[in-house]
Design a protein around this motif. Sequence first.
Motif, PDB file in Angstrom:
ATOM      1  N   ASP A   1       0.828  -1.214   0.000  1.00 24.12           N
ATOM      2  CA  ASP A   1       0.000   0.000   0.000  1.00 24.12           C
ATOM      3  C   ASP A   1       0.862   1.263   0.000  1.00 24.12           C
ATOM      4  O   ASP A   1       0.643   2.186  -0.799  1.00 24.12           O
ATOM      5  CB  ASP A   1      -0.916   0.013   1.226  1.00 24.12           C
ATOM      6  CG  ASP A   1      -2.314  -0.518   0.917  1.00 24.12           C
ATOM      7  OD1 ASP A   1      -2.675  -0.567  -0.270  1.00 24.12           O
ATOM      8  OD2 ASP A   1      -3.033  -0.866   1.870  1.00 24.12           O
TER       9      ASP A   1
ATOM     10  N   SER B   1      -3.620  -2.615 -11.320  1.00 23.18           N
ATOM     11  CA  SER B   1      -3.770  -1.978 -10.008  1.00 23.18           C
ATOM     12  C   SER B   1      -4.168  -3.042  -9.000  1.00 23.18           C
ATOM     13  O   SER B   1      -4.569  -4.154  -9.361  1.00 23.18           O
ATOM     14  CB  SER B   1      -4.836  -0.877 -10.064  1.00 23.18           C
ATOM     15  OG  SER B   1      -6.085  -1.426 -10.451  1.00 23.18           O
TER      16      SER B   1
ATOM     17  N   GLU C   1      -6.626  -4.259  -6.050  1.00 22.15           N
ATOM     18  CA  GLU C   1      -7.921  -4.134  -5.372  1.00 22.15           C
ATOM     19  C   GLU C   1      -7.947  -5.186  -4.264  1.00 22.15           C
ATOM     20  O   GLU C   1      -8.050  -6.385  -4.527  1.00 22.15           O
ATOM     21  CB  GLU C   1      -9.065  -4.383  -6.357  1.00 22.15           C
ATOM     22  CG  GLU C   1     -10.445  -4.392  -5.729  1.00 22.15           C
ATOM     23  CD  GLU C   1     -11.522  -4.936  -6.663  1.00 22.15           C
ATOM     24  OE1 GLU C   1     -12.626  -5.240  -6.167  1.00 22.15           O
ATOM     25  OE2 GLU C   1     -11.246  -5.084  -7.867  1.00 22.15           O
ATOM     26  N   TRP C   2      -7.821  -4.739  -3.027  1.00 23.20           N
ATOM     27  CA  TRP C   2      -7.713  -5.681  -1.909  1.00 23.20           C
ATOM     28  C   TRP C   2      -9.013  -6.456  -1.701  1.00 23.20           C
ATOM     29  O   TRP C   2     -10.109  -5.912  -1.866  1.00 23.20           O
ATOM     30  CB  TRP C   2      -7.360  -4.942  -0.618  1.00 23.20           C
ATOM     31  CG  TRP C   2      -5.979  -4.360  -0.603  1.00 23.20           C
ATOM     32  CD1 TRP C   2      -5.645  -3.045  -0.560  1.00 23.20           C
ATOM     33  CD2 TRP C   2      -4.745  -5.079  -0.634  1.00 23.20           C
ATOM     34  NE1 TRP C   2      -4.290  -2.885  -0.566  1.00 23.20           N
ATOM     35  CE2 TRP C   2      -3.707  -4.117  -0.599  1.00 23.20           C
ATOM     36  CE3 TRP C   2      -4.416  -6.432  -0.677  1.00 23.20           C
ATOM     37  CZ2 TRP C   2      -2.350  -4.468  -0.613  1.00 23.20           C
ATOM     38  CZ3 TRP C   2      -3.067  -6.784  -0.696  1.00 23.20           C
ATOM     39  CH2 TRP C   2      -2.055  -5.823  -0.666  1.00 23.20           C
TER      40      TRP C   2
ATOM     41  N   PHE D   1      -5.790 -10.054  -3.385  1.00 17.87           N
ATOM     42  CA  PHE D   1      -6.172  -8.885  -4.176  1.00 17.87           C
ATOM     43  C   PHE D   1      -6.527  -9.309  -5.595  1.00 17.87           C
ATOM     44  O   PHE D   1      -6.274 -10.454  -6.005  1.00 17.87           O
ATOM     45  CB  PHE D   1      -5.042  -7.841  -4.194  1.00 17.87           C
ATOM     46  CG  PHE D   1      -3.749  -8.316  -4.798  1.00 17.87           C
ATOM     47  CD1 PHE D   1      -3.487  -8.202  -6.166  1.00 17.87           C
ATOM     48  CD2 PHE D   1      -2.760  -8.868  -3.992  1.00 17.87           C
ATOM     49  CE1 PHE D   1      -2.297  -8.629  -6.718  1.00 17.87           C
ATOM     50  CE2 PHE D   1      -1.557  -9.305  -4.539  1.00 17.87           C
ATOM     51  CZ  PHE D   1      -1.323  -9.184  -5.904  1.00 17.87           C
ATOM     52  N   ARG D   2      -7.118  -8.371  -6.317  1.00 17.68           N
ATOM     53  CA  ARG D   2      -7.397  -8.561  -7.731  1.00 17.68           C
ATOM     54  C   ARG D   2      -6.586  -7.559  -8.538  1.00 17.68           C
ATOM     55  O   ARG D   2      -6.407  -6.418  -8.130  1.00 17.68           O
ATOM     56  CB  ARG D   2      -8.892  -8.404  -8.035  1.00 17.68           C
ATOM     57  CG  ARG D   2      -9.739  -9.551  -7.523  1.00 17.68           C
ATOM     58  CD  ARG D   2     -11.218  -9.369  -7.868  1.00 17.68           C
ATOM     59  NE  ARG D   2     -11.457  -9.383  -9.314  1.00 17.68           N
ATOM     60  CZ  ARG D   2     -11.514 -10.493 -10.059  1.00 17.68           C
ATOM     61  NH1 ARG D   2     -11.331 -11.678  -9.495  1.00 17.68           N
ATOM     62  NH2 ARG D   2     -11.760 -10.420 -11.353  1.00 17.68           N
ATOM     63  N   ASN D   3      -6.098  -8.018  -9.677  1.00 23.76           N
ATOM     64  CA  ASN D   3      -5.358  -7.167 -10.595  1.00 23.76           C
ATOM     65  C   ASN D   3      -5.725  -7.596 -12.004  1.00 23.76           C
ATOM     66  O   ASN D   3      -5.462  -8.732 -12.402  1.00 23.76           O
ATOM     67  CB  ASN D   3      -3.842  -7.301 -10.365  1.00 23.76           C
ATOM     68  CG  ASN D   3      -3.025  -6.406 -11.283  1.00 23.76           C
ATOM     69  OD1 ASN D   3      -3.567  -5.586 -12.030  1.00 23.76           O
ATOM     70  ND2 ASN D   3      -1.706  -6.556 -11.235  1.00 23.76           N
TER      71      ASN D   3
END
Length: 569
Positions: free
Chosen positions: A335, A510, A512-513, A524-526
Amino acid sequence: MTSDIPDPSRATPEGASDWWRHAVIYQVYPRSFADATGDGVGDLRGITARLPSLAELGVDAVWLSPFYVSPQNDGGYDVADYCDVDPAFGTLDDFAALENVAHDLGLKVIVDLVPNHSSSEHVWFREALASAPGSPERARYLFRDGSGPDGELPPNNWQSVFGGPAWTRVTEPDGTPGQWYLHLFDSSQPDFDWRNPRVREQFRDILRFWLDRGVDGFRVDVAHGMIKVEGLPDYTPPANGGSMGGGAVGLEPDIESGADDPTPPFWAQEGVHEIYRDWRLVLDEYDERILVAEAWVDPPAKLARWVRPDEMHQAFNFAYLATPWSGPELRAVIDTSIAAFGGVDAPSTWVLSNHDVVRHASRLALTAENPQGHGIGPDSPGQPVRELGLARARAATALMLALPGSAYLYQGEELGLPEVIDLPDASRLDPTWFRTNGERYGRDGCRVPIPWEADAPAYGFNATGTSWLPQPDDWAPYARDSQAGVDGSTLELYRAALAARKAHDLGLGSVEWLDGFGEHVVAFRNRGLTVVANTGEDAVDLPAGTVALASGPLDSRSLPADTTVWLTS
């Protein structure tokens, strides 16, 4: 003085290449990569012959550690001629051939630049020793009169990163004891005085020398050094763990520290940024060339000052490298890194191993304190468990390669190589080992020549079996030909991860937790890919999705400890 706010006018123009924003860059330590001559030391022709393996691996660029003329007192980071190749590594023609092959394979070439100090054998330093105090020749370096009645004491109390005093007294041409010169590293590495305009002019010439030969960028050694506080005042590290260390070894969490821990007068001074703004103007005369900072500065918010739009393009994220295998700590550093670098329109970088640190296949399984630069030897406490270290290393790499930004790999990590712990004392060459009288093992354990063929002499490093550092007897299973095409091998894991990273454009994505997995899980997603890494001791249930990549065996729909998985919907 520039603002911390990015200047939109200096952003990457539309249509220009931004390869460095998402590249995976592979570090080659030339002495230990491949040896074409058989003398036991790796060389440029050996690297050239092995470049197809790197292209096949799936990396985007190659970073070469120093191959310049050098007495090799510090693995080439003691440069005696910045514009020529050391005969041990080859010739300028060999470099040109390497670069041509790399570019034909689609690989960028980044070279190391060592501007904080030169070798004591550099002609500039020889001229300094032969000249009088106060001469222009001495002004290139940091010569000072000693303290005490007869100048018999060092000018201040600074200590070398490698141990011992950071000053050495010279004998003047007339044979009398003379001035002292500063060397933050080994005594054979005198520091330049970067307040001297002549030093700045000469390094602009060095940059252009290599840029004109087609290099794609520079990794800048000790990029947080070079400028020292005027007057060179004494410095005593704070009692709470601060350090004289920095640069090549000695990472400490507070190298550029907070209000309670004043920044050491030899690291991270404001004047370094003026140097890099000047260098950026030089690089901007060429297309698609980059500067990469080796700046041991923490936290990332401070490090981001090195990569503002008019300075460098990237900086190594040593805060990430130093983070333990811990869910909460990994989430926090990811982060803060993305926020810090994104705030100045620079990519985050991610790295787990290099030529200065214990290989992460061992480091992540250490059970005792191991300060950066101390290394691991047979008498070190908290010896790593090899199987646990490899499992965590594979999982950590799979996590790292799923993150947006640019990533760095160190030669041999794609083979799962551990740190070499049982090097004979007589074989050790790191100056840290000698300057601390064997109290620190140093960095030799991560620099042992890597294995290519299980049954070949020196594991294929060369044809003669000679090796400048001895290779372990049990490395055959790690050899590239032992792993190529073998399902589940570390090499095939890296190949698959790099291919999937490129196919999904993860470097441009990016984070996305995802919640609900517990504190020991990083999820997370990426770009449509779900990434789940389990740093805990217990298995966790996997979400829905098809497994695209797994760092280790899965138990049905559960994710075991020390394992990372990539899922597609």
